[in-house]
Scaffold this motif. Structure first.
Motif, PDB file in Angstrom:
ATOM      1  N   UNK A  58       0.796  -1.231   0.000  1.00  0.00           N
ATOM      2  CA  UNK A  58       0.000   0.000   0.000  1.00  0.00           C
ATOM      3  C   UNK A  58       0.822   1.271   0.000  1.00  0.00           C
ATOM      4  N   UNK A  59       1.905   1.311  -0.803  1.00  0.00           N
ATOM      5  CA  UNK A  59       2.732   2.524  -0.870  1.00  0.00           C
ATOM      6  C   UNK A  59       1.923   3.691  -1.404  1.00  0.00           C
ATOM      7  N   UNK A  60       0.969   3.391  -2.277  1.00  0.00           N
ATOM      8  CA  UNK A  60       0.106   4.430  -2.823  1.00  0.00           C
ATOM      9  C   UNK A  60      -1.333   4.041  -2.538  1.00  0.00           C
ATOM     10  N   UNK A  61      -2.067   4.932  -1.912  1.00  0.00           N
ATOM     11  CA  UNK A  61      -3.468   4.630  -1.615  1.00  0.00           C
ATOM     12  C   UNK A  61      -4.351   5.565  -2.424  1.00  0.00           C
ATOM     13  N   UNK A  62      -5.397   5.009  -3.024  1.00  0.00           N
ATOM     14  CA  UNK A  62      -6.401   5.810  -3.724  1.00  0.00           C
ATOM     15  C   UNK A  62      -7.626   5.872  -2.808  1.00  0.00           C
ATOM     16  N   UNK A  63      -7.945   7.062  -2.350  1.00  0.00           N
ATOM     17  CA  UNK A  63      -9.092   7.244  -1.456  1.00  0.00           C
ATOM     18  C   UNK A  63     -10.265   7.804  -2.262  1.00  0.00           C
ATOM     19  N   UNK A  64     -11.464   7.455  -1.816  1.00  0.00           N
ATOM     20  CA  UNK A  64     -12.667   8.010  -2.449  1.00  0.00           C
ATOM     21  C   UNK A  64     -13.676   8.395  -1.382  1.00  0.00           C
ATOM     22  N   UNK A  65     -14.608   9.225  -1.738  1.00  0.00           N
ATOM     23  CA  UNK A  65     -15.644   9.636  -0.804  1.00  0.00           C
ATOM     24  C   UNK A  65     -16.323  10.879  -1.340  1.00  0.00           C
ATOM     25  N   UNK A  66     -17.186  11.478  -0.516  1.00  0.00           N
ATOM     26  CA  UNK A  66     -17.948  12.620  -1.037  1.00  0.00           C
ATOM     27  C   UNK A  66     -17.074  13.844  -1.316  1.00  0.00           C
ATOM     28  N   UNK A  67     -15.856  13.841  -0.780  1.00  0.00           N
ATOM     29  CA  UNK A  67     -14.946  14.953  -1.080  1.00  0.00           C
ATOM     30  C   UNK A  67     -14.166  14.710  -2.378  1.00  0.00           C
TER      31      UNK A  67
END
Ligand code: FES
Length: 575
Positions: free
Chosen positions: A377-386
């Protein structure tokens, strides 16, 4: 491997090999330069796209290296033609070289298309030059080989090894906190960049040179050779020799690049703890090649591959050390089981064949998988309402407490406001606040400048704070570090949710759950959206205007929609 091309089937034959008035003109102009038929007749014309410039220290050696490339081309029976391309010098070009990556890509493509070229050598290295050249060359579809500039030597200050960028940020904070003197700072300025070559930490330049090699676009081992090492001119000459054969073999980029080669490149990116910028460039390069690639793929593959390159800013050493440790072939041998060894490379052999005998010589620099710096997990892709279409974070570069964090936002509408506010001693800020920068994305910057590592407010720096959560639609230098959430998509300038955040709103980040959430109700967000006013475009004319009108969002690679794969441009008429 492939059937050998005939001299008559060379693309340049249309300019030089036929008997008509136009060809007479072309040949007479070659003779004007002192060439004779023996120089070109029946030989592949090889363009050397050289991004040398007096204002690009990273490419200062390219003037001489082009001669090494020519030596190799001549040895192999080709006709070298050096063509300068815009240099994209990261430290000097404003507001950001990213604004000009697509211009370089267009320049590379059009140079190759409009001249009598059969194959190309691409000379790049400083950050955006690699993707710019590669994107254009992929679109043109002629055989090409990429020559990386190579990293500069290690920095030095009073016996301490300095890393590009990373140590500048580090000592700048110490200077702001009053811990080092002006004289110390001046000494650091003189020692941090000691030779030609690119930044020598795992910044965007090193990451992209490595990715190009992992894609199969360079000779094995090329990307980690220090610019000042004698291996570098030898690699340049060997690349010159090889491109001539590639033309005869008709080894076009579609025969090298595949979904497997892009997966290999992403896995290598994870293993080296590479720059977040690479995500944008790899997507853009893949799409030029007609290969669908989404940011989710980076998150998936990052969970499979540990960070084993102990190179700053994630680790301890520098790129020169990585070369001595076995370079990229050594690193790839360590994760061999995770790579697709069948992927083709420009030397005509598979990736697996190229690394079959590679080894790691310094195991403290390239770590065994079971001793990884960061297991996954060196790079994480986050998602959400923002960030409905995603945003990017390097959890390894953040203080662990900030990987799961909730805090109140302090919003800066643009860079100037941010730069003013963080210096205020009376700014109402604590280490738990979340700094938010708007209007720094692809269209808003424009060009998505590297503003994403927002400075820690002066008041907190003095109190010893060195990291806090920062969120923007900007990018971050690959040499930067900290809990910086970047590439928020869609960006605020086009009305993405980031534009609706107000100071005092609560923001929650959960890296493990890959979630980013703005604690504002949907009703309130809808109300704010109805009141939101877009800013006027920053450019009224020129390339900046073209950029703002056509650039895509970060998750699409920030390419121009009319340059992605799909459309074909005919060969030029020769009248
Ligand atoms: Fe050129 Fe960093 S400034 S690679």
């Amino acid at each position: 491997m492939n059937t050998r091309k005939s001299p008559e089937s060379l693309r340049s034959h249309r300019w030089l090999g036929v008997e008509d008035l136009r060809s007479f003109g072309h040949r007479s102009r070659l003779r004007q330069m002192g060439y004779d038929a023996d120089d070109w007749k029946g030989k592949p014309v090889i363009a050397i796209l050289n991004t040398w410039s007096d204002i690009n220290a990273c490419h200062a050696h390219f003037k001489a290296r082009a001669e090494d490339v020519k030596r190799g081309i001549l040895q192999a029976g080709g006709f070298p033609v050096e063509i300068p391309c815009m240099s994209l010098s990261e430290p000097f070009q404003k507001p950001s070289t990213m604004l000009y990556r697509n211009l370089l890509a267009m320049e590379a493509e059009e140079n190759l298309r409009s001249y009598p070229i059969d194959g190309a050598v691409l000379m790049g290295g400083c950050d955006k030059t690699t993707p710019g050249l590669v994107m254009g060359a992929i679109s043109m579809g002629l055989p090409f080989i990429y020559i990386p500039a190579g990293p500069m030597l290690r920095g030095n200050w009073r016996g301490e090894q300095l890393g590009s960028g990373s140590d500048a940020w580090k000592y700048w904070d110490e200077k702001r906190a009053g811990n080092i003197s002006d004289a110390d700072w001046a000494e650091i300025e003189g020692g941090i960049a000691r030779s030609f070559g690119t930044c020598m930490v795992m910044g965007t330049a090193a990451t992209m040179m490595i990715i190009a090699e992992a894609l199969g676009l360079s000779l094995p081992g090329a990307s980690t050779i220090p610019a000042a090492d004698a291996s570098h001119p030898r690699m340049c000459a060997a690349s010159g020799r090889r491109i001539v054969d590639m033309v005869w073999e008709d080894m076009t980029p579609d025969k090298v690049l595949s979904p497997a080669s892009f997966d290999n490149a992403i896995k290598v990116h994870m293993a080296v703890g590479g720059s977040t910028n690479a995500i944008i460039h790899v997507i853009a390069m893949a799409r030029r090649a007609g290969i669908a690639l989404s940011i989710e793929r980076f998150d998936q593959l990052s969970r499979e591959v540990p960070v084993i390159a102990n190179i700053r800013p994630s680790g301890k050493y520098l790129m020169e050390d990585m070369f001595y440790a076995g370079g990229l072939p050594g690193l790839m041998s360590e994760i061999k089981g995770k790579l697709d060894g069948g992927a083709m490379t420009v030397n005509g052999r598979s990736l697996g064949d190229n690394i079959a005998t590679a080894k790691v010589w310094l195991k403290e620099v390239i770590l065994p998988v079971d001793k990884a710096i960061y297991a996954e997990g060196a790079t994480a892709i986050l998602k959400g309402n923002l960030a409905p279409r995603g945003c990017v974070m390097k959890p390894a570069a953040a203080e662990p407490r900030l990987r799961q964090h909730r805090g109140k936002a302090i919003v800066f509408r643009d860079y100037d406001e941010m730069a003013r506010e963080v210096e205020r001693e009376d700014l109402d800020v604590t280490p738990d606040h979340v700094l938010v920068l708007q209007n720094a994305g692809p269209k808003g910057g424009p060009g998505m400048p590297e503003w994403g590592m927002l400075p820690i407010p002066r008041k907190l720096v003095k109190a010893g704070v060195r990291d806090m959560l920062r969120i923007s639609d900007a990018r971050m230098s690959g040499t930067s570090y900290g809990a910086c959430i970047l590439h928020v998509t869609p960006e605020s300038f086009v009305g993405g949710p980031l534009a609706l955040v107000k100071t005092g709103d609560e923001i929650e980040v959960d890296v493990k759950g890959r979630r980013i959430h703005l604690g504002v109700s949907d009703e309130e967000l809808a109300k704010r959206r109805s009141q939101w006013q877009p800013l006027p475009p920053r450019y009224e004319r020129g390339f900046g205007r073209m950029y703002q009108e056509h650039v895509g969002q970060a998750d699409d690679g920030c390419d121009f929609e009319f340059l992605e794969a799909g459309s074909t441009v005919p060969e030029p008429e020769i009248h």
